[in-house]
Design an enzyme around this catalytic site. Structure first.
Site, mmCIF file in Angstrom:
data_model
loop_
_atom_site.group_PDB
_atom_site.id
_atom_site.type_symbol
_atom_site.label_atom_id
_atom_site.label_comp_id
_atom_site.label_asym_id
_atom_site.label_seq_id
_atom_site.Cartn_x
_atom_site.Cartn_y
_atom_site.Cartn_z
ATOM 1 N N CYS A 14 -52.023 15.249 7.321
ATOM 2 C CA CYS A 14 -52.129 14.309 6.209
ATOM 3 C C CYS A 14 -52.176 15.057 4.872
ATOM 4 O O CYS A 14 -51.148 15.558 4.441
ATOM 5 C CB CYS A 14 -53.326 13.384 6.416
ATOM 6 S SG CYS A 14 -53.110 11.826 5.543
ATOM 7 N N HIS A 16 -52.314 11.390 11.384
ATOM 8 C CA HIS A 16 -53.475 12.133 11.903
ATOM 9 C C HIS A 16 -53.384 12.280 13.423
ATOM 10 O O HIS A 16 -53.939 11.439 14.154
ATOM 11 C CB HIS A 16 -54.768 11.386 11.557
ATOM 12 C CG HIS A 16 -55.125 11.428 10.114
ATOM 13 N ND1 HIS A 16 -55.871 12.448 9.565
ATOM 14 C CD2 HIS A 16 -54.830 10.593 9.101
ATOM 15 C CE1 HIS A 16 -56.038 12.231 8.265
ATOM 16 N NE2 HIS A 16 -55.414 11.114 7.953
ATOM 17 N N GLU A 73 -54.942 14.150 15.297
ATOM 18 C CA GLU A 73 -56.245 14.460 15.913
ATOM 19 C C GLU A 73 -56.896 13.232 16.554
ATOM 20 O O GLU A 73 -57.721 13.369 17.450
ATOM 21 C CB GLU A 73 -57.199 15.096 14.896
ATOM 22 C CG GLU A 73 -57.696 14.204 13.765
ATOM 23 C CD GLU A 73 -56.794 14.189 12.525
ATOM 24 O OE1 GLU A 73 -55.578 14.461 12.659
ATOM 25 O OE2 GLU A 73 -57.297 13.880 11.431
#
Ligand code: GLN
Length: 537
Positions: free
Chosen positions: A381, A507, A509
């Site tokens: 990001c 994102h 993650e």
């Protein structure tokens, strides 16, 4: 359908969420369908507007809900996909109740905490049950027993258990048994008092999960059992983990907590098969390889601010049978001392998401260092926006290039606000949020890593790559390897002639799990491990 309520006592930060998630892992591996839900007693409608110092990371779901980071544990430890139904705050409850009142839905009655607020809370448990059709719903109540603001939630779960009958609902209380060094003893009094507090409200916990630094011996278990009115086998030891939070399910299994819970709820299932989980732990405890990677951020030292990022890095390690040491690098230190001092010898450099100007120049220097020194780089990001700004400044020779988030008057706004964001004035839930699809380009690193051309990833941002600069970048070797299906939004970028330089506007993650490491993290750790300049420990 069965219901498990998890409360916490004595102090906050006991890892209630982790305990709930780990129990979820065990129940799921017994073949049960599990749903997890978090109630947060604060008045913010969601944590999206909170400062990371207050709240840690904001965890984003597929549907764009900005939620508590415990939901990250729920998704990482189980296979459940969560939605905004799975996180409820007092703010949301009151918002609904007040809207109902204005719409005249209470037919002239006095609107009160009991029953109107508590009904609304109970309703959310029923709604999740209906929607998920899970065998077991685990509901975690945020905060600590005795907090004024948590009372309506505790009252609501008490009523709920009564309504669904006690055979179908149990209470698990996660408590703290401190070790007093001077006395050389573990102390049970805070636990006794915390349980007494729950009993005052009408809840007698069925299971006590005792967080402790030292093992609980038999005598202590008996003492807790007697004073807190639970059978001795319901006193569960949850010692601080030695290596990894992923040990918690195995720890609880050793304590036979899942057996007990199933017995209490009259659930008949075989013992869980945790072989795959044991293999993950083996890789975490005794990996074949080791690597050091740096995370360049501004909330360094605040463990929770980049929670999912740190976890996803560790999963990337598991995928490569590689133990990862995460070096937390303060972007502002790089601004002062230059990148060499902090970044030299690292296997890889990761720049995570972020908002606001502090530390941005340090992050840009880190990206430059990674690009020039051929150190594997993963940008998430803001980390992708940073890589873009760096490339514009130092390769395209546009020295004042910037994002309009940080410099409204930049002559070269290579990162600029999304059109849909320009008219937005309200804060909270107004960014580009949630899962959106992205198309990867054949022959790129990104496509190779994912092994597919269409992916779905979660977003949380207001700014994006400015397409006016696309050609200029492309000519200089900057690769746009993923775009939104309409081709308008840049989603992934990478560099040619670099061992690994990949950055995403989304994102990744949020989608990584220990048993399903995310491809970008897997690739990043593999590259960091292969980096010949890397100096392992
Ligand atoms: N601040 C940037 C934006 O809003 C990046 C956001 C992020 O990293 N989550 O676009």
């Amino acid at each position: 359908m069965k219901f498990i309520f998890v409360t916490g006592g004595v102090v906050s930060s006991l890892g209630k969420g982790l305990t709930a998630a780990a129990l979820g892992t065990l129940l799921e591996n017994r073949g049960l369908k599990v749903a997890l839900q978090k109630f947060d007693p604060y008045l913010n409608v969601d944590p999206g507007t909170m400062n990371p110092y207050q709240h840690g990371e904001v965890y984003v779901l597929d549907d764009g809900a900005e939620t508590d980071l415990d939901l990250g544990h729920y998704e990482r430890f189980t296979s459940t996909k969560l939605t905004r139904m799975n996180n409820l705050t007092s703010g949301q409850v009151y918002q609904t109740v007040l809207n109902n009142e204005r719409e005249g839905k209470y037919l002239g009655k006095t609107v009160q905490v009991i029953p109107h607020v508590t009904d609304e809370i109970k309703n959310r448990i029923h709604l999740l049950a209906e929607k998920t059709k899970a065998d077991v719903i685990i509901t975690e109540i945020g905060g600590t027993t005795g907090d004024i603001e948590g009372l309506p939630f505790v009252e609501a779960i008490r009523e709920f258990a009564l309504e669904v009958s006690f055979r179908n609902a149990i209470f698990i209380h996660v408590t703290y048994v401190p070790y007093i060094k001077a006395a050389g003893e573990l102390k049970t009094k805070p636990t006794q008092q915390s349980v007494a507090k729950l009993r005052e409200i009408g809840i007698t916990p069925h299971v006590l999960v005792c967080r402790c630094e030292k093992p609980l011996d038999k005598e202590l278990r008996q003492k807790i059992s007697m004073f807190c009115n639970v059978p001795v086998e319901a006193v569960i030891e949850e010692k601080d983990v030695d290596h990894s939070i992923y040990e918690v399910p195995l720890m609880l299994q050793r304590e036979r907590m899942d057996d007990l819970v199933c017995r209490l709820l009259d659930l008949h299932t075989p013992a869980p098969n945790m072989a795959h989980w044991q293999e993950i732990i083996r890789k975490l405890i005794a990996p074949q390889h080791r690597v050091r990677v740096g995370v360049v951020g501004k909330y360094i030292g605040l463990q929770d601010a980049y929670k999912s990022v740190y976890e996803a890095i560790i999963h990337g390690g598991v995928a490569n049978d590689c133990g990862v040491e995460i070096v937390q690098v303060d972007a502002e230190e790089i601004e002062k001392d230059g990148p060499e001092k902090q970044l030299h010898g690292l296997g890889g450099i990761l720049v995570p998401g972020g908002f606001g100007e502090r530390g941005v120049e340090g992050k840009i220097k880190a990206a430059q260092y990674a690009r020039e020194q051929k150190v594997p780089y993963l940008g998430l990001c803001l980390g992708m926006q940073i890589a873009t700004i760096e490339f514009a400044r130092n390769v395209l020779k546009l020295p004042r290039a910037h994002s309009t988030e940080f410099d409204l008057n930049t002559p070269n706004p290579v990162i600029a606000m999304l059109d849909e964001q320009k008219r937005v004035t309200k804060k909270g839930g107004t960014m580009r949020l949630g899962a959106q699809s992205c198309q990867l380009v054949l022959g790129t690193k990104a496509a190779e890593l994912y092994g597919s051309f269409v992916i779905n990833e979660r977003h949380r941002h207001r700014y994006e790559f400015n397409n006016a600069y696309r050609e200029k970048f492309e000519k200089a070797g900057f690769v746009f390897s993923g775009n939104s299906p309409d081709g308008k939004l840049v989603e992934v970028i990478e560099l040619k002639d670099h061992p690994f330089f990949v950055a995403s506007q989304y994102h990744p993650e949020f989608l990584s799990k220990p048993h399903q490491p995310h491809p970008l993290f897997k690739g990043f750790i593999a590259a960091a491990h292969q980096n010949i300049h890397h100096k392992p420990l």
